[in-house]
Design an enzyme around this catalytic site. Structure first.
Site, short mmCIF file in Angstrom:
data_model
loop_
_atom_site.label_atom_id
_atom_site.label_comp_id
_atom_site.label_asym_id
_atom_site.label_seq_id
_atom_site.Cartn_x
_atom_site.Cartn_y
_atom_site.Cartn_z
N HIS A 33 8.56 -60.10 -18.05
CA HIS A 33 8.97 -59.09 -17.03
C HIS A 33 10.37 -59.16 -16.69
O HIS A 33 10.90 -58.28 -16.43
CB HIS A 33 8.02 -59.72 -15.87
CG HIS A 33 8.25 -58.85 -14.66
ND1 HIS A 33 8.68 -59.21 -13.47
CD2 HIS A 33 7.78 -57.60 -14.51
CE1 HIS A 33 9.04 -58.29 -12.52
NE2 HIS A 33 8.33 -57.20 -13.14
N HIS A 37 12.93 -55.83 -17.06
CA HIS A 37 13.76 -55.20 -16.04
C HIS A 37 15.34 -55.27 -16.47
O HIS A 37 16.14 -54.78 -16.05
CB HIS A 37 13.73 -55.97 -14.59
CG HIS A 37 12.41 -55.40 -14.08
ND1 HIS A 37 12.45 -54.18 -13.41
CD2 HIS A 37 11.33 -55.62 -13.95
CE1 HIS A 37 11.25 -54.01 -12.80
NE2 HIS A 37 10.41 -55.05 -13.13
N HIS A 62 3.73 -51.38 -15.27
CA HIS A 62 3.36 -52.11 -14.16
C HIS A 62 1.85 -51.85 -14.04
O HIS A 62 1.18 -52.91 -13.42
CB HIS A 62 4.12 -52.05 -12.97
CG HIS A 62 5.65 -52.81 -13.12
ND1 HIS A 62 6.66 -52.00 -13.61
CD2 HIS A 62 6.12 -53.88 -12.85
CE1 HIS A 62 7.45 -53.05 -13.76
NE2 HIS A 62 7.42 -54.10 -13.09
N GLU A 174 11.09 -46.84 -7.96
CA GLU A 174 11.42 -48.08 -8.18
C GLU A 174 12.40 -48.55 -7.14
O GLU A 174 12.32 -49.75 -6.53
CB GLU A 174 12.07 -48.11 -9.52
CG GLU A 174 12.16 -49.56 -10.21
CD GLU A 174 12.96 -49.60 -11.29
OE1 GLU A 174 12.99 -48.75 -12.02
OE2 GLU A 174 13.15 -50.89 -11.79
N HIS A 189 9.65 -49.57 -3.70
CA HIS A 189 9.31 -50.69 -4.56
C HIS A 189 10.26 -52.00 -4.40
O HIS A 189 9.68 -53.12 -4.26
CB HIS A 189 9.04 -50.32 -5.91
CG HIS A 189 8.90 -51.58 -7.04
ND1 HIS A 189 10.17 -52.07 -7.64
CD2 HIS A 189 8.06 -52.19 -7.42
CE1 HIS A 189 9.91 -52.78 -8.31
NE2 HIS A 189 8.69 -53.16 -8.05
N HIS A 193 9.77 -55.70 -2.49
CA HIS A 193 10.04 -57.03 -2.92
C HIS A 193 11.02 -57.76 -2.24
O HIS A 193 10.82 -59.02 -1.69
CB HIS A 193 10.54 -56.95 -4.45
CG HIS A 193 9.53 -56.79 -5.69
ND1 HIS A 193 9.14 -57.77 -6.36
CD2 HIS A 193 8.83 -55.53 -5.78
CE1 HIS A 193 8.39 -57.53 -7.17
NE2 HIS A 193 8.01 -56.32 -7.04
N HIS A 229 1.88 -54.40 -6.12
CA HIS A 229 2.03 -53.47 -7.46
C HIS A 229 0.82 -52.67 -7.43
O HIS A 229 0.55 -51.65 -8.09
CB HIS A 229 2.15 -54.17 -8.69
CG HIS A 229 3.78 -54.29 -9.00
ND1 HIS A 229 4.48 -53.03 -9.50
CD2 HIS A 229 4.69 -55.04 -8.65
CE1 HIS A 229 5.82 -53.24 -9.66
NE2 HIS A 229 5.96 -54.55 -9.18
CU LIG Z 1 8.66 -55.42 -12.27
#
Ligand SMILES: [Cu+2]
Length: 503
Positions: A33, A37, A62, A174, A189, A193, A229
Protein backbone atom coordinates in the site's frame (compact mmCIF):
# COMPACT_ATOMS: atom_id res chain seq x y z
CA UNK A 1 19.10 -12.31 17.35
CA UNK A 2 15.82 -11.46 15.64
CA UNK A 3 13.26 -9.32 17.41
CA UNK A 4 10.15 -11.43 17.61
CA UNK A 5 6.93 -9.69 16.61
CA UNK A 6 4.35 -11.57 18.66
CA UNK A 7 1.13 -12.74 16.99
CA UNK A 8 -1.20 -10.98 19.40
CA UNK A 9 0.47 -7.79 20.44
CA UNK A 10 -2.14 -5.18 19.55
CA UNK A 11 -5.27 -6.66 21.16
CA UNK A 12 -6.72 -9.78 22.75
CA UNK A 13 -9.51 -12.07 21.60
CA UNK A 14 -11.99 -9.96 23.57
CA UNK A 15 -11.96 -7.75 20.46
CA UNK A 16 -13.57 -9.62 17.51
CA UNK A 17 -11.88 -7.31 14.99
CA UNK A 18 -8.53 -8.58 16.25
CA UNK A 19 -9.16 -11.89 14.45
CA UNK A 20 -7.97 -10.07 11.32
CA UNK A 21 -4.64 -8.92 12.80
CA UNK A 22 -2.71 -11.15 10.35
CA UNK A 23 -4.18 -9.24 7.40
CA UNK A 24 -4.18 -5.69 8.70
CA UNK A 25 -0.79 -5.87 10.37
CA UNK A 26 0.90 -7.87 7.63
CA UNK A 27 4.16 -6.11 6.83
CA UNK A 28 3.92 -7.07 3.15
CA UNK A 29 0.39 -5.72 2.70
CA UNK A 30 1.39 -2.43 4.29
CA UNK A 31 4.52 -2.28 2.14
CA UNK A 32 2.38 -2.79 -0.98
CA UNK A 33 0.00 0.00 0.00
CA UNK A 34 2.86 2.36 0.82
CA UNK A 35 4.57 1.57 -2.51
CA UNK A 36 1.33 2.10 -4.43
CA UNK A 37 0.87 5.62 -3.07
CA UNK A 38 4.56 6.30 -3.53
CA UNK A 39 4.46 5.46 -7.23
CA UNK A 40 1.03 7.08 -7.71
CA UNK A 41 1.36 10.30 -5.68
CA UNK A 42 -1.66 12.64 -5.65
CA UNK A 43 0.48 15.72 -6.10
CA UNK A 44 3.93 16.61 -7.37
CA UNK A 45 5.37 17.21 -10.80
CA UNK A 46 2.87 16.64 -13.57
CA UNK A 47 5.06 14.04 -15.30
CA UNK A 48 4.94 11.90 -12.17
CA UNK A 49 1.28 12.37 -11.26
CA UNK A 50 -0.31 12.20 -14.72
CA UNK A 51 -0.16 8.44 -15.32
CA UNK A 52 -2.45 6.45 -17.57
CA UNK A 53 -5.77 5.68 -15.81
CA UNK A 54 -4.33 6.50 -12.38
CA UNK A 55 -7.73 7.67 -11.05
CA UNK A 56 -9.32 4.43 -12.18
CA UNK A 57 -6.47 2.43 -10.64
CA UNK A 58 -6.97 4.28 -7.34
CA UNK A 59 -10.59 3.09 -7.41
CA UNK A 60 -9.79 -0.47 -8.50
CA UNK A 61 -6.80 -1.26 -6.27
CA UNK A 62 -8.71 -0.10 -3.18
CA UNK A 63 -11.93 -1.83 -4.30
CA UNK A 64 -9.90 -5.05 -4.44
CA UNK A 65 -8.48 -4.45 -0.97
CA UNK A 66 -12.02 -4.18 0.43
CA UNK A 67 -13.09 -7.31 -1.51
CA UNK A 68 -10.15 -9.25 -0.09
CA UNK A 69 -10.78 -7.96 3.40
CA UNK A 70 -14.42 -9.06 3.27
CA UNK A 71 -13.26 -12.47 2.09
CA UNK A 72 -11.00 -12.68 5.15
CA UNK A 73 -13.86 -11.59 7.39
CA UNK A 74 -15.91 -14.57 6.21
CA UNK A 75 -12.92 -16.79 7.02
CA UNK A 76 -13.12 -15.47 10.58
CA UNK A 77 -16.89 -15.74 11.02
CA UNK A 78 -17.33 -11.99 10.82
CA UNK A 79 -19.86 -10.15 8.64
CA UNK A 80 -18.88 -7.83 5.79
CA UNK A 81 -17.32 -4.55 6.83
CA UNK A 82 -19.80 -1.74 7.55
CA UNK A 83 -19.39 1.44 5.54
CA UNK A 84 -18.42 4.50 7.52
CA UNK A 85 -21.32 6.44 6.03
CA UNK A 86 -22.36 8.49 9.03
CA UNK A 87 -19.68 10.99 10.04
CA UNK A 88 -21.63 12.06 13.15
CA UNK A 89 -21.74 8.62 14.69
CA UNK A 90 -19.03 7.41 17.08
CA UNK A 91 -16.59 4.93 15.49
CA UNK A 92 -17.04 1.68 17.42
CA UNK A 93 -13.74 0.16 16.30
CA UNK A 94 -10.71 1.07 18.38
CA UNK A 95 -7.08 0.68 17.42
CA UNK A 96 -3.99 0.77 19.63
CA UNK A 97 -0.99 0.39 17.30
CA UNK A 98 1.81 -0.21 19.87
CA UNK A 99 4.41 0.03 17.12
CA UNK A 100 6.67 2.09 19.41
CA UNK A 101 7.13 -1.00 21.59
CA UNK A 102 8.59 -2.83 18.58
CA UNK A 103 10.64 -0.82 16.13
CA UNK A 104 8.87 2.42 15.19
CA UNK A 105 10.79 5.57 15.93
CA UNK A 106 7.79 7.56 17.07
CA UNK A 107 4.70 6.96 19.16
CA UNK A 108 1.54 6.38 17.15
CA UNK A 109 -1.51 7.65 19.02
CA UNK A 110 -4.33 5.23 19.72
CA UNK A 111 -8.02 5.67 19.06
CA UNK A 112 -10.30 4.35 21.80
CA UNK A 113 -13.71 2.82 21.04
CA UNK A 114 -16.50 5.19 20.12
CA UNK A 115 -14.34 8.13 19.16
CA UNK A 116 -16.12 10.71 17.02
CA UNK A 117 -14.60 12.78 14.31
CA UNK A 118 -15.17 16.47 14.97
CA UNK A 119 -14.36 19.76 13.27
CA UNK A 120 -10.62 20.10 12.93
CA UNK A 121 -8.58 23.19 13.63
CA UNK A 122 -4.88 22.52 14.02
CA UNK A 123 -3.18 25.83 13.66
CA UNK A 124 0.36 24.49 13.59
CA UNK A 125 -0.43 22.00 10.82
CA UNK A 126 -2.56 24.62 9.04
CA UNK A 127 -5.44 22.21 8.83
CA UNK A 128 -8.92 23.58 9.28
CA UNK A 129 -11.93 21.62 8.07
CA UNK A 130 -15.43 20.91 9.31
CA UNK A 131 -17.24 17.59 9.27
CA UNK A 132 -19.68 19.53 7.12
CA UNK A 133 -17.06 19.70 4.38
CA UNK A 134 -16.95 15.91 4.12
CA UNK A 135 -20.73 15.81 3.84
CA UNK A 136 -20.81 18.54 1.19
CA UNK A 137 -18.10 16.84 -0.92
CA UNK A 138 -19.98 13.55 -0.66
CA UNK A 139 -23.18 15.16 -1.91
CA UNK A 140 -21.44 16.80 -4.85
CA UNK A 141 -19.75 13.54 -5.81
CA UNK A 142 -23.01 11.60 -5.70
CA UNK A 143 -24.79 14.37 -7.58
CA UNK A 144 -22.20 14.11 -10.36
CA UNK A 145 -22.71 10.34 -10.55
CA UNK A 146 -26.48 10.72 -10.74
CA UNK A 147 -26.40 13.47 -13.33
CA UNK A 148 -23.75 11.70 -15.37
CA UNK A 149 -21.41 14.66 -15.63
CA UNK A 150 -18.98 16.74 -13.59
CA UNK A 151 -18.49 20.48 -13.75
CA UNK A 152 -15.01 21.78 -14.57
CA UNK A 153 -13.58 25.05 -13.22
CA UNK A 154 -14.91 26.94 -16.27
CA UNK A 155 -18.44 25.84 -15.44
CA UNK A 156 -18.60 23.40 -18.36
CA UNK A 157 -20.10 19.94 -18.14
CA UNK A 158 -17.79 16.99 -18.69
CA UNK A 159 -19.66 13.74 -19.32
CA UNK A 160 -18.82 10.72 -17.18
CA UNK A 161 -18.67 8.24 -20.03
CA UNK A 162 -18.12 4.48 -19.97
CA UNK A 163 -14.44 4.70 -20.74
CA UNK A 164 -13.08 7.69 -18.82
CA UNK A 165 -15.80 8.48 -16.25
CA UNK A 166 -14.34 6.30 -13.52
CA UNK A 167 -10.86 7.79 -14.06
CA UNK A 168 -12.24 11.33 -13.71
CA UNK A 169 -14.11 10.32 -10.55
CA UNK A 170 -11.05 8.55 -9.09
CA UNK A 171 -8.99 11.71 -9.37
CA UNK A 172 -11.81 13.77 -7.85
CA UNK A 173 -12.32 11.34 -5.01
CA UNK A 174 -8.74 10.87 -3.85
CA UNK A 175 -8.30 13.82 -4.68
CA UNK A 176 -5.23 14.23 -6.86
CA UNK A 177 -4.03 17.39 -8.53
CA UNK A 178 -5.64 15.98 -11.67
CA UNK A 179 -9.06 16.60 -10.11
CA UNK A 180 -11.18 18.41 -12.63
CA UNK A 181 -12.46 20.87 -10.03
CA UNK A 182 -10.95 20.77 -6.56
CA UNK A 183 -12.78 23.87 -5.28
CA UNK A 184 -16.13 22.20 -6.05
CA UNK A 185 -15.47 18.53 -5.28
CA UNK A 186 -12.95 19.00 -2.49
CA UNK A 187 -10.74 16.33 -1.07
CA UNK A 188 -13.00 13.62 0.33
CA UNK A 189 -10.89 10.48 0.55
CA UNK A 190 -7.69 12.08 1.79
CA UNK A 191 -9.44 14.34 4.29
CA UNK A 192 -11.42 11.40 5.65
CA UNK A 193 -8.07 9.81 6.48
CA UNK A 194 -6.91 13.07 8.07
CA UNK A 195 -10.10 13.57 10.14
CA UNK A 196 -9.85 10.04 11.52
CA UNK A 197 -6.11 10.30 12.15
CA UNK A 198 -6.62 13.43 14.27
CA UNK A 199 -9.84 12.35 15.95
CA UNK A 200 -7.99 11.99 19.29
CA UNK A 201 -6.73 15.59 19.16
CA UNK A 202 -8.60 17.65 16.54
CA UNK A 203 -7.36 21.04 17.74
CA UNK A 204 -3.88 19.98 18.84
CA UNK A 205 -4.47 20.94 22.47
CA UNK A 206 -2.64 17.80 23.56
CA UNK A 207 0.17 18.34 21.06
CA UNK A 208 -0.45 14.86 19.64
CA UNK A 209 0.50 13.89 16.10
CA UNK A 210 -1.67 11.92 13.64
CA UNK A 211 -2.58 8.26 14.10
CA UNK A 212 -1.88 5.40 11.69
CA UNK A 213 -4.71 6.44 9.31
CA UNK A 214 -2.67 9.52 8.42
CA UNK A 215 0.15 7.65 6.67
CA UNK A 216 -0.17 5.24 3.73
CA UNK A 217 2.61 3.10 5.26
CA UNK A 218 0.48 2.32 8.34
CA UNK A 219 -3.19 3.05 7.48
CA UNK A 220 -4.12 -0.54 6.63
CA UNK A 221 -3.39 -1.61 10.23
CA UNK A 222 -6.49 0.14 11.50
CA UNK A 223 -9.93 -1.54 11.23
CA UNK A 224 -11.44 1.83 10.33
CA UNK A 225 -9.39 1.93 7.09
CA UNK A 226 -11.70 -0.74 5.64
CA UNK A 227 -14.87 0.98 6.89
CA UNK A 228 -13.70 4.18 5.22
CA UNK A 229 -12.77 2.45 1.98
CA UNK A 230 -16.02 0.43 1.91
CA UNK A 231 -17.73 3.81 1.94
CA UNK A 232 -15.49 5.26 -0.77
CA UNK A 233 -16.09 2.20 -2.89
CA UNK A 234 -19.84 2.48 -2.43
CA UNK A 235 -19.68 6.04 -3.79
CA UNK A 236 -17.85 4.82 -6.91
CA UNK A 237 -20.62 2.24 -7.32
CA UNK A 238 -23.08 5.12 -7.70
CA UNK A 239 -21.36 5.72 -11.03
CA UNK A 240 -20.73 2.09 -12.00
CA UNK A 241 -24.37 1.10 -11.41
CA UNK A 242 -25.49 3.65 -13.97
CA UNK A 243 -23.32 2.36 -16.81
CA UNK A 244 -24.93 0.18 -19.49
CA UNK A 245 -24.84 -3.47 -18.45
CA UNK A 246 -22.63 -5.78 -20.48
CA UNK A 247 -24.67 -7.71 -23.05
CA UNK A 248 -24.04 -11.41 -23.66
CA UNK A 249 -22.64 -10.38 -27.03
CA UNK A 250 -20.06 -8.11 -25.39
CA UNK A 251 -19.11 -10.72 -22.81
CA UNK A 252 -18.90 -13.72 -25.13
CA UNK A 253 -15.98 -14.69 -27.34
CA UNK A 254 -17.52 -16.38 -30.34
CA UNK A 255 -15.99 -19.81 -31.03
CA UNK A 256 -14.16 -20.01 -27.71
CA UNK A 257 -15.51 -22.22 -24.92
CA UNK A 258 -14.13 -22.77 -21.46
CA UNK A 259 -15.14 -26.34 -20.74
CA UNK A 260 -13.51 -26.91 -17.37
CA UNK A 261 -11.33 -25.44 -14.67
CA UNK A 262 -9.68 -26.90 -11.60
CA UNK A 263 -6.95 -26.04 -9.14
CA UNK A 264 -4.33 -28.57 -8.18
CA UNK A 265 -2.20 -27.78 -5.11
CA UNK A 266 1.38 -29.06 -4.83
CA UNK A 267 0.13 -31.61 -2.32
CA UNK A 268 -3.38 -32.64 -1.41
CA UNK A 269 -6.68 -33.11 -3.19
CA UNK A 270 -7.80 -31.23 -6.29
CA UNK A 271 -9.91 -28.05 -5.80
CA UNK A 272 -8.84 -27.64 -2.18
CA UNK A 273 -6.47 -24.82 -1.31
CA UNK A 274 -4.52 -24.94 1.94
CA UNK A 275 -3.60 -22.01 4.19
CA UNK A 276 -1.43 -22.09 7.32
CA UNK A 277 0.94 -19.88 9.35
CA UNK A 278 4.57 -19.31 8.55
CA UNK A 279 7.36 -17.55 10.42
CA UNK A 280 9.86 -15.48 8.47
CA UNK A 281 12.78 -13.23 9.33
CA UNK A 282 13.14 -9.91 7.53
CA UNK A 283 15.75 -7.20 7.80
CA UNK A 284 14.14 -3.98 8.97
CA UNK A 285 17.34 -1.96 9.30
CA UNK A 286 16.21 0.46 6.58
CA UNK A 287 13.33 1.61 8.72
CA UNK A 288 15.41 2.53 11.74
CA UNK A 289 17.10 5.80 12.44
CA UNK A 290 19.55 4.86 15.17
CA UNK A 291 23.19 3.81 14.97
CA UNK A 292 25.16 1.67 14.48
CA UNK A 293 23.90 0.53 11.10
CA UNK A 294 23.63 -3.16 10.47
CA UNK A 295 21.07 -5.88 10.19
CA UNK A 296 18.03 -5.72 12.44
CA UNK A 297 16.07 -8.89 11.95
CA UNK A 298 12.42 -9.12 12.82
CA UNK A 299 10.77 -12.51 13.10
CA UNK A 300 7.08 -12.37 12.36
CA UNK A 301 4.21 -14.72 11.69
CA UNK A 302 2.21 -14.40 8.51
CA UNK A 303 -0.42 -16.25 6.53
CA UNK A 304 0.85 -18.62 3.85
CA UNK A 305 -0.67 -21.08 1.38
CA UNK A 306 0.66 -24.02 -0.57
CA UNK A 307 1.36 -23.18 -4.20
CA UNK A 308 -1.03 -24.55 -6.74
CA UNK A 309 -1.74 -24.75 -10.46
CA UNK A 310 -4.80 -23.71 -12.44
CA UNK A 311 -5.80 -26.21 -15.15
CA UNK A 312 -8.18 -24.74 -17.66
CA UNK A 313 -9.73 -26.54 -20.62
CA UNK A 314 -10.50 -24.29 -23.53
CA UNK A 315 -11.99 -25.31 -26.88
CA UNK A 316 -11.21 -23.17 -29.88
CA UNK A 317 -13.82 -23.69 -32.62
CA UNK A 318 -12.83 -20.68 -34.70
CA UNK A 319 -10.85 -22.91 -37.06
CA UNK A 320 -7.70 -20.82 -36.63
CA UNK A 321 -5.18 -19.80 -34.00
CA UNK A 322 -6.89 -17.43 -31.50
CA UNK A 323 -5.69 -15.10 -28.78
CA UNK A 324 -7.51 -14.44 -25.55
CA UNK A 325 -7.11 -12.91 -22.11
CA UNK A 326 -7.67 -15.36 -19.30
CA UNK A 327 -9.19 -13.64 -16.25
CA UNK A 328 -9.35 -15.52 -12.97
CA UNK A 329 -11.33 -14.38 -9.94
CA UNK A 330 -12.74 -15.96 -6.83
CA UNK A 331 -15.37 -15.02 -4.28
CA UNK A 332 -17.04 -16.62 -1.26
CA UNK A 333 -20.07 -18.66 -2.34
CA UNK A 334 -22.24 -17.90 0.69
CA UNK A 335 -22.87 -14.72 2.61
CA UNK A 336 -22.32 -14.20 6.35
CA UNK A 337 -25.64 -15.93 7.06
CA UNK A 338 -24.60 -19.00 5.10
CA UNK A 339 -27.03 -18.44 2.23
CA UNK A 340 -25.84 -18.43 -1.41
CA UNK A 341 -24.96 -14.93 -2.57
CA UNK A 342 -26.86 -12.99 -5.17
CA UNK A 343 -24.72 -11.98 -8.11
CA UNK A 344 -25.10 -8.29 -7.21
CA UNK A 345 -23.38 -8.91 -3.89
CA UNK A 346 -20.95 -11.56 -5.02
CA UNK A 347 -19.58 -9.49 -7.91
CA UNK A 348 -18.32 -6.91 -5.40
CA UNK A 349 -16.42 -9.60 -3.53
CA UNK A 350 -14.84 -11.01 -6.70
CA UNK A 351 -11.13 -11.04 -5.92
CA UNK A 352 -8.77 -10.92 -8.87
CA UNK A 353 -6.31 -13.82 -8.76
CA UNK A 354 -4.59 -13.64 -12.15
CA UNK A 355 -4.85 -12.31 -15.70
CA UNK A 356 -2.74 -13.43 -18.66
CA UNK A 357 -2.74 -13.76 -22.42
CA UNK A 358 -3.36 -17.17 -23.96
CA UNK A 359 -2.71 -18.42 -27.47
CA UNK A 360 -5.23 -21.08 -28.46
CA UNK A 361 -4.72 -23.79 -31.07
CA UNK A 362 -7.76 -24.95 -33.00
CA UNK A 363 -9.46 -27.73 -31.02
CA UNK A 364 -8.91 -28.52 -27.34
CA UNK A 365 -6.31 -26.73 -25.24
CA UNK A 366 -5.20 -27.40 -21.67
CA UNK A 367 -3.77 -24.23 -20.13
CA UNK A 368 -1.68 -24.64 -17.00
CA UNK A 369 -0.73 -21.69 -14.88
CA UNK A 370 1.20 -21.52 -11.58
CA UNK A 371 -0.21 -19.49 -8.70
CA UNK A 372 3.22 -17.87 -8.28
CA UNK A 373 2.86 -16.25 -11.73
CA UNK A 374 -0.13 -14.13 -10.63
CA UNK A 375 -0.30 -10.63 -12.11
CA UNK A 376 -1.50 -9.13 -8.82
CA UNK A 377 1.47 -10.30 -6.75
CA UNK A 378 5.22 -9.91 -6.43
CA UNK A 379 7.43 -12.62 -4.90
CA UNK A 380 8.07 -12.70 -1.14
CA UNK A 381 11.76 -11.86 -1.69
CA UNK A 382 10.84 -8.69 -3.60
CA UNK A 383 8.35 -7.49 -0.97
CA UNK A 384 11.03 -7.80 1.70
CA UNK A 385 14.08 -6.99 -0.43
CA UNK A 386 17.10 -5.14 0.87
CA UNK A 387 16.72 -1.62 -0.51
CA UNK A 388 20.46 -0.95 -0.34
CA UNK A 389 21.50 -3.90 -2.47
CA UNK A 390 21.86 -3.14 -6.21
CA UNK A 391 20.20 0.23 -5.72
CA UNK A 392 20.59 2.49 -8.80
CA UNK A 393 21.94 6.05 -8.44
CA UNK A 394 19.65 8.39 -6.54
CA UNK A 395 17.41 10.45 -8.81
CA UNK A 396 18.04 8.34 -11.91
CA UNK A 397 15.36 6.75 -14.11
CA UNK A 398 16.68 3.37 -13.01
CA UNK A 399 16.04 4.28 -9.40
CA UNK A 400 12.44 5.23 -10.22
CA UNK A 401 11.99 1.87 -11.94
CA UNK A 402 13.62 0.11 -8.95
CA UNK A 403 11.15 1.78 -6.59
CA UNK A 404 8.24 0.90 -8.84
CA UNK A 405 9.17 -2.79 -8.74
CA UNK A 406 8.32 -2.90 -5.02
CA UNK A 407 4.63 -2.31 -5.79
CA UNK A 408 2.51 -5.48 -5.79
CA UNK A 409 0.30 -7.55 -3.54
CA UNK A 410 2.52 -9.87 -1.46
CA UNK A 411 2.51 -13.41 -2.83
CA UNK A 412 2.00 -14.92 0.64
CA UNK A 413 -1.38 -13.09 0.84
CA UNK A 414 -2.69 -14.24 -2.56
CA UNK A 415 -5.07 -16.83 -1.09
CA UNK A 416 -7.47 -15.67 1.62
CA UNK A 417 -7.35 -17.62 4.85
CA UNK A 418 -9.60 -20.67 4.84
CA UNK A 419 -11.77 -22.12 7.55
CA UNK A 420 -10.61 -25.13 9.58
CA UNK A 421 -12.26 -28.51 9.04
CA UNK A 422 -14.51 -28.58 5.98
CA UNK A 423 -13.14 -25.25 4.77
CA UNK A 424 -14.55 -22.07 3.24
CA UNK A 425 -16.72 -22.65 0.12
CA UNK A 426 -15.52 -20.50 -2.76
CA UNK A 427 -16.54 -19.96 -6.39
CA UNK A 428 -13.58 -19.91 -8.74
CA UNK A 429 -14.31 -18.06 -11.99
CA UNK A 430 -12.45 -18.13 -15.29
CA UNK A 431 -13.17 -16.11 -18.42
CA UNK A 432 -11.35 -15.96 -21.75
CA UNK A 433 -12.09 -12.62 -23.41
CA UNK A 434 -11.36 -11.61 -26.98
CA UNK A 435 -7.81 -10.29 -27.13
CA UNK A 436 -8.75 -7.89 -29.93
CA UNK A 437 -10.78 -5.92 -27.38
CA UNK A 438 -8.16 -6.16 -24.61
CA UNK A 439 -4.83 -5.57 -26.28
CA UNK A 440 -2.52 -2.64 -25.77
CA UNK A 441 0.44 -2.54 -28.15
CA UNK A 442 3.51 -1.31 -26.31
CA UNK A 443 7.07 -2.27 -25.49
CA UNK A 444 7.46 -3.57 -21.94
CA UNK A 445 11.16 -4.49 -22.15
CA UNK A 446 12.97 -3.76 -18.89
CA UNK A 447 9.70 -2.93 -17.12
CA UNK A 448 8.33 -4.42 -13.94
CA UNK A 449 4.90 -5.74 -14.89
CA UNK A 450 4.43 -8.79 -12.68
CA UNK A 451 1.83 -7.01 -10.51
CA UNK A 452 0.39 -4.93 -13.36
CA UNK A 453 -3.23 -5.58 -12.38
CA UNK A 454 -2.82 -3.56 -9.17
CA UNK A 455 0.14 -1.35 -10.06
CA UNK A 456 0.09 -0.82 -13.83
CA UNK A 457 3.42 -0.48 -15.63
CA UNK A 458 5.62 2.53 -15.01
CA UNK A 459 5.32 5.18 -17.76
CA UNK A 460 3.31 2.80 -19.93
CA UNK A 461 -0.37 2.32 -20.55
CA UNK A 462 -2.34 0.08 -18.23
CA UNK A 463 -1.87 -3.22 -20.07
CA UNK A 464 -5.56 -4.09 -20.51
CA UNK A 465 -7.99 -1.95 -22.48
CA UNK A 466 -11.09 -3.15 -20.58
CA UNK A 467 -12.53 -1.43 -17.54
CA UNK A 468 -10.61 -2.46 -14.44
CA UNK A 469 -12.46 -5.26 -12.69
CA UNK A 470 -14.06 -6.44 -15.94
CA UNK A 471 -16.46 -8.29 -16.21
CA UNK A 472 -17.62 -7.64 -12.62
CA UNK A 473 -17.41 -3.84 -12.57
CA UNK A 474 -21.06 -3.29 -13.54
CA UNK A 475 -24.51 -4.54 -12.65
CA UNK A 476 -25.45 -7.68 -14.59
CA UNK A 477 -27.97 -7.74 -17.43
CA UNK A 478 -31.62 -8.18 -16.44
CA UNK A 479 -32.56 -11.64 -15.30
CA UNK A 480 -29.13 -12.50 -13.90
CA UNK A 481 -29.35 -13.18 -10.18
CA UNK A 482 -26.61 -15.76 -9.76
CA UNK A 483 -23.09 -16.35 -11.02
CA UNK A 484 -24.35 -19.37 -13.00
CA UNK A 485 -26.83 -17.18 -14.87
CA UNK A 486 -24.10 -14.66 -15.64
CA UNK A 487 -21.95 -17.16 -17.54
CA UNK A 488 -21.46 -17.05 -21.30
CA UNK A 489 -19.77 -20.02 -23.09
CA UNK A 490 -16.30 -18.46 -22.71
CA UNK A 491 -16.62 -18.53 -18.90
CA UNK A 492 -16.65 -21.31 -16.32
CA UNK A 493 -16.84 -21.68 -12.57
CA UNK A 494 -15.81 -24.41 -10.17
CA UNK A 495 -16.61 -24.83 -6.52
CA UNK A 496 -13.46 -25.03 -4.46
CA UNK A 497 -12.75 -24.90 -0.74
CA UNK A 498 -10.02 -23.20 1.24
CA UNK A 499 -8.96 -25.14 4.31
CA UNK A 500 -6.95 -23.47 7.04
CA UNK A 501 -4.66 -25.38 9.36
CA UNK A 502 -4.04 -23.45 12.57
CA UNK A 503 -0.39 -24.30 12.97
CU1 LIG B 1 -4.61 3.78 -0.27
Amino acid sequence: MPITVPKDYTASDLEPEHRLWYFREDVGINLHHWHWHLVYPFDGSDAVVRKDRRGELFYYMHQQIVARYNFERFSNNLPRVQRLNNFREPIAEAYFPKMDSLVASRAWPARPSNTRITDMNRELDQIRFDVNDLERWTDRFVEACHQGFVMNTNGQRVTLDERTGIDTLGNIMESSQLSINRPLYGDLHNMGHVFISYSHDPDNRHLESFGVMGDSATAMRDPVFYRWHAYIDDLFQEHKQRLPQYTTQQLDYSGIRVTGVEVQPKQGPVNTLQTFWQQSDVDLSRGLDFNPRGSVLARFTHLQHSNFEYRINITNNTGAQAMGTCRIFMAPRNDERGTPMFFRDQRQMMTEMDKFTVSLNPGNNLMRRNSTDSTVTIPFERTFRNLDRNRPTAGSQNEAEFNFCGCGWPQHMLVPKGLPGTGLPVDLFVMVSNYQDDRIDQDLAGKCNDAASFCGVRDRKYPDRRSMGYPFDRLPRTGVDSLQQFLTPNMATTQITIVHTDR
